[in-house]
Motif scaffolding. Sequence first.
Motif, PDB file in Angstrom:
ATOM      1  N   PHE A   1       0.437  -1.279  -0.063  1.00 35.88           N
ATOM      2  CA  PHE A   1       0.003  -0.079   0.080  1.00 35.88           C
ATOM      3  C   PHE A   1       0.656   0.932   0.225  1.00 35.88           C
ATOM      4  O   PHE A   1       0.327   2.532  -0.289  1.00 35.88           O
ATOM      5  CB  PHE A   1      -1.143   0.213   0.981  1.00 35.88           C
ATOM      6  CG  PHE A   1      -1.697  -1.440   1.125  1.00 35.88           C
ATOM      7  CD1 PHE A   1      -3.196  -1.241   0.533  1.00 35.88           C
ATOM      8  CD2 PHE A   1      -1.699  -2.347   2.097  1.00 35.88           C
ATOM      9  CE1 PHE A   1      -4.056  -1.911   0.371  1.00 35.88           C
ATOM     10  CE2 PHE A   1      -2.511  -3.769   1.447  1.00 35.88           C
ATOM     11  CZ  PHE A   1      -3.675  -3.192   0.863  1.00 35.88           C
ATOM     12  N   GLY A   2       2.157   0.977   0.784  1.00 37.32           N
ATOM     13  CA  GLY A   2       3.058   2.637   0.879  1.00 37.32           C
ATOM     14  C   GLY A   2       3.761   2.269  -0.467  1.00 37.32           C
ATOM     15  O   GLY A   2       3.601   3.579  -0.838  1.00 37.32           O
ATOM     16  N   VAL A   3       3.917   1.696  -1.765  1.00 38.55           N
ATOM     17  CA  VAL A   3       4.990   1.484  -2.578  1.00 38.55           C
ATOM     18  C   VAL A   3       3.478   1.809  -3.648  1.00 38.55           C
ATOM     19  O   VAL A   3       3.391   3.146  -4.722  1.00 38.55           O
ATOM     20  CB  VAL A   3       4.636  -0.176  -3.113  1.00 38.55           C
ATOM     21  CG1 VAL A   3       5.320   0.243  -4.408  1.00 38.55           C
ATOM     22  CG2 VAL A   3       5.870  -0.452  -1.875  1.00 38.55           C
ATOM     23  N   PHE A   4       1.752   1.425  -3.358  1.00 35.94           N
ATOM     24  CA  PHE A   4       0.854   2.124  -4.043  1.00 35.94           C
ATOM     25  C   PHE A   4       0.994   3.354  -4.061  1.00 35.94           C
ATOM     26  O   PHE A   4       1.050   4.506  -5.499  1.00 35.94           O
ATOM     27  CB  PHE A   4      -0.061   0.813  -4.535  1.00 35.94           C
ATOM     28  CG  PHE A   4      -1.054   2.163  -4.859  1.00 35.94           C
ATOM     29  CD1 PHE A   4      -1.552   1.301  -6.743  1.00 35.94           C
ATOM     30  CD2 PHE A   4      -2.253   2.475  -4.655  1.00 35.94           C
ATOM     31  CE1 PHE A   4      -2.481   2.034  -7.320  1.00 35.94           C
ATOM     32  CE2 PHE A   4      -3.395   3.229  -5.453  1.00 35.94           C
ATOM     33  CZ  PHE A   4      -3.342   3.231  -7.101  1.00 35.94           C
ATOM     34  N   ALA A   5       1.753   4.345  -3.533  1.00 33.00           N
ATOM     35  CA  ALA A   5       0.623   5.698  -2.464  1.00 33.00           C
ATOM     36  C   ALA A   5       2.164   6.231  -2.224  1.00 33.00           C
ATOM     37  O   ALA A   5       2.265   6.541  -1.369  1.00 33.00           O
ATOM     38  CB  ALA A   5      -0.278   5.573  -1.456  1.00 33.00           C
ATOM     39  N   ALA A   6       2.399   6.506  -2.899  1.00 36.32           N
ATOM     40  CA  ALA A   6       4.428   6.620  -2.584  1.00 36.32           C
ATOM     41  C   ALA A   6       4.316   8.195  -2.575  1.00 36.32           C
ATOM     42  O   ALA A   6       3.357   8.414  -3.636  1.00 36.32           O
ATOM     43  CB  ALA A   6       4.840   6.114  -4.017  1.00 36.32           C
TER      44      ALA A   6
ATOM     45  N   LEU B   1       2.522  -2.437  -8.643  1.00 35.78           N
ATOM     46  CA  LEU B   1       2.163  -1.523  -8.438  1.00 35.78           C
ATOM     47  C   LEU B   1       2.314  -0.226  -8.538  1.00 35.78           C
ATOM     48  O   LEU B   1       1.914   0.834  -8.286  1.00 35.78           O
ATOM     49  CB  LEU B   1       2.540  -1.818  -6.417  1.00 35.78           C
ATOM     50  CG  LEU B   1       1.620  -2.619  -6.827  1.00 35.78           C
ATOM     51  CD1 LEU B   1       2.100  -3.164  -4.893  1.00 35.78           C
ATOM     52  CD2 LEU B   1      -0.186  -2.260  -6.135  1.00 35.78           C
ATOM     53  N   THR B   2       3.963   0.002  -9.349  1.00 34.68           N
ATOM     54  CA  THR B   2       4.873   1.875  -9.238  1.00 34.68           C
ATOM     55  C   THR B   2       4.096   1.799 -10.678  1.00 34.68           C
ATOM     56  O   THR B   2       4.264   3.180 -11.391  1.00 34.68           O
ATOM     57  CB  THR B   2       6.140   1.318  -9.476  1.00 34.68           C
ATOM     58  OG1 THR B   2       6.290   0.481  -9.798  1.00 34.68           O
ATOM     59  CG2 THR B   2       6.423   1.116  -8.250  1.00 34.68           C
ATOM     60  N   THR B   3       3.140   0.839 -11.490  1.00 36.04           N
ATOM     61  CA  THR B   3       3.123   1.183 -13.141  1.00 36.04           C
ATOM     62  C   THR B   3       1.901   1.504 -13.160  1.00 36.04           C
ATOM     63  O   THR B   3       0.595   1.949 -13.690  1.00 36.04           O
ATOM     64  CB  THR B   3       2.753   0.565 -13.944  1.00 36.04           C
ATOM     65  OG1 THR B   3       3.271  -0.911 -14.271  1.00 36.04           O
ATOM     66  CG2 THR B   3       5.326   0.526 -14.117  1.00 36.04           C
ATOM     67  N   HIS B   4       1.027   1.001 -11.454  1.00 35.73           N
ATOM     68  CA  HIS B   4      -0.631   1.061 -12.141  1.00 35.73           C
ATOM     69  C   HIS B   4      -1.241  -0.107 -13.083  1.00 35.73           C
ATOM     70  O   HIS B   4      -2.465   0.570 -13.768  1.00 35.73           O
ATOM     71  CB  HIS B   4      -0.971   2.984 -11.947  1.00 35.73           C
ATOM     72  CG  HIS B   4      -0.892   3.099 -10.341  1.00 35.73           C
ATOM     73  ND1 HIS B   4      -0.782   4.092 -10.320  1.00 35.73           N
ATOM     74  CD2 HIS B   4       0.178   2.818  -9.312  1.00 35.73           C
ATOM     75  CE1 HIS B   4      -0.322   4.807  -8.917  1.00 35.73           C
ATOM     76  NE2 HIS B   4       0.108   3.559  -8.482  1.00 35.73           N
ATOM     77  N   GLU B   5      -0.313  -1.167 -13.337  1.00 35.14           N
ATOM     78  CA  GLU B   5      -1.167  -1.514 -14.245  1.00 35.14           C
ATOM     79  C   GLU B   5      -2.190  -2.788 -13.646  1.00 35.14           C
ATOM     80  O   GLU B   5      -1.849  -3.405 -12.816  1.00 35.14           O
ATOM     81  CB  GLU B   5      -0.400  -2.803 -15.432  1.00 35.14           C
ATOM     82  CG  GLU B   5       0.788  -1.593 -16.268  1.00 35.14           C
ATOM     83  CD  GLU B   5       1.712  -2.466 -17.032  1.00 35.14           C
ATOM     84  OE1 GLU B   5       1.965  -3.554 -16.412  1.00 35.14           O
ATOM     85  OE2 GLU B   5       2.576  -2.091 -17.667  1.00 35.14           O
TER      86      GLU B   5
END
Length: 334
Positions: free
Chosen positions: A138-143, A326-330
């Motif tokens: 969740f922290g990775v997604f909401a960097a 998570l970091t490309t939001h695919e």
Amino acid sequence: MAATTAQDTRERGRGALLGLAVGDALGAPAENLRPSEIRRRWGRIEGFVTDSPAGTDDTEYAVFSGLLLARHGAALTVRQVEDAWHHWIADRDEGPFRGAGFSERGTLENLRRGLVAPISAQHRHAWSDGLAMRAAPFGVFAAGRPAEAARLVAVDGSVSHDGEGIYGGQAVAAGVAAAMGGASVTSVVAAALSVVPMDSWTARSLRRAVVAARRAAPDAPARERAVRSAVVIGGYPWTDLAPEAVGLAFGAFAAARGDFRTAVLTAVNMGRDADTTTAAVAGALAGASGGVSAVPSEWANAIGPVTGSCLPSMRGYHVLDVADLLTTHEEAPR
């Protein structure tokens, strides 16, 4: 916070989840042990102490939550989390549920009885670190957005945790989100504290651990004793208390000034729940801070796709692939 590029975010995300998996695998043999027992068996742990290091439920649940978050993103709902627990875990006919903690077992029993969130979280271990162990995605997604990371992890956690169990997950998610944005160690700690009640057990334990970690100490073992003594309730049998485990993890991170190797080994050698929120979360925080290159190659190379030893449905996924989603939001594969 320092400005970050898309490449920075990708590398930090990979560092966070690879760091979690490395910490989990390093700490697994020392789980539930006292420092004296660790010393008798291995001296001081400085690397893998088994020939076949592997992650535990900590890594597999982080993969599970990461895939769920990649699929639904910021629109994630409690119903979607509940449905995923049923589809991927509770309703599968794959034999006994293996290798999970008490909070997961209690949650599954409730879900299989037809209970729904938040009642599904009403079991004797709602305060455990089971949410904290899967909070890093969740922290990775909401960097760079600690409050959003804390909001999303509370949605996920409402199915399985309550009270201090939720706070532990929120502190971890917010800390990782801050680290993903390039925050200093001090700011990472501040972000974690900003999303939980200041009078909570979680906040008190976290503050005590960080204060102890910053005091002058003659060597690493002395610093570890100070952090451990500031947080651990002597004689209490359960080692999966969220306030304790989260405090120890942030204490290890602060003691190491964010250095990956030092943070993870500090957590491992303190024992208690040495794989879950101590080494795994310390690894996630330090990995997000330093990026994937901060993880020693000899440790990183030992991490393969998860085996499904706890969650058969997660077999074959690699934490690096989840980090990239998570970091490309695919959208995650179904």
